[in-house]
Enzyme design. Sequence first.
Site, PDB file in Angstrom:
ATOM      1  CE  LYS A 117      -4.495  -1.355   1.754  1.00 58.26           C
ATOM      2  NZ  LYS A 117      -5.519  -1.124   2.775  1.00 58.26           N
ATOM      3  CE  LYS A 199      -9.350 -11.337  -2.674  1.00 56.31           C
ATOM      4  NZ  LYS A 199      -8.953 -10.998  -1.331  1.00 56.31           N
ATOM      5  CE  LYS A 202     -13.342  -3.603  -1.751  1.00 56.13           C
ATOM      6  NZ  LYS A 202     -14.155  -4.038  -0.637  1.00 56.13           N
TER       7      LYS A 202
END
Length: 333
Positions: A117, A199, A202
């Site tokens: 991140k 995976k 969103k």
Amino acid sequence: MENTERKKKILSCVQASCTPTLGNYLGAFKNWKNMSEDYDCCYAVADLHAITVRQDPKQFKKQILEMYAILLSIGLDPEQSIVFIQSHVPQHSQLAWLLNCYTQFGEMSRMTQFKDKSKAHADNVNVGLFTYPVLMAADILLYQADFVPVGADQKQHLEIARDIASRFNGIYGNVFTLPEPFIGKEGARVMSLQEPTKKMSKSDPNVKGFISMLDKPETIMKKMRSAVTDSEACVRYADGKDGINNLMSIYSCCTGLSYEQIEKDFAGKGYGDFKTAVGEAVVEELRPVQEKFDEYMKDPKYLMECAQKGAEIARRISQRTLDKVMKKIGFIL
Ligand code: TRP
């Protein structure tokens, strides 16, 4: 025989970011509902975690309420489980601070999600992002949860929660229950429709890769039709057929049919027919959830009442743990 043993406790939270996907639904939420029958469950919208990336205030407010509505729409019963919004329970932030002082800089630096991140948001590598797993540990430990259903990406965070808990217990005696990952029956791992080795997410820039839980039936059908498959034109589960394997897994989750049965039913049929069937099964699976969601969103007052009631219970339970922790450390209560 009367069962007087206390039920095991489960806690899980979902971040208040954008609308969850079919993957979140089949991989997590559907199990949350099932588990609520056999365990004492606490489920929360993790809004405090969400501000580790910048949020637009108006949009954020909407997302928090929508996520709460989704939790009720998937069938969680607020009378049976404790369903609340994390920031309504200040004990989470309070315990997080205390636990920060029992967590080493080095162990936080090793968290792979932090590394990923901080690369993705290089302009805002804030301290909250760094200490995010400690807040997550506080979420879990406050409720003395026995089990935490988490996906693979959160396993490392759960381990750190255990490490922090056992370190604290080692110094002060038994204060925290050591949480274990909850391995449910084969949870679906739903992959991207466009890149089926990844995976479903969103945050995929290609919206065709994922189905949102609130996508309209037409959109679901369209995305399904454009799902990546292979050139074999045979519906069977096999190595290397990632696209078809993914669709089979989705179809099996929605219909309860085994892979063998699916292979039989679609023998001699093309991928077009199969994709249509999978699309229809997904539409039917999500229909009741979407209908309830629309109803709840028409009644924000009811949603807020539910959230307040949930928070009240959560505050009571979590205060007990917090008091214990503070006493052990030596604070004057
Ligand atoms: N970090 C989790 C996620 O991004 C959400 C979360 C916050 C959580 N607190 C938690 C999950 C406690 C399990 C238990 O998915």
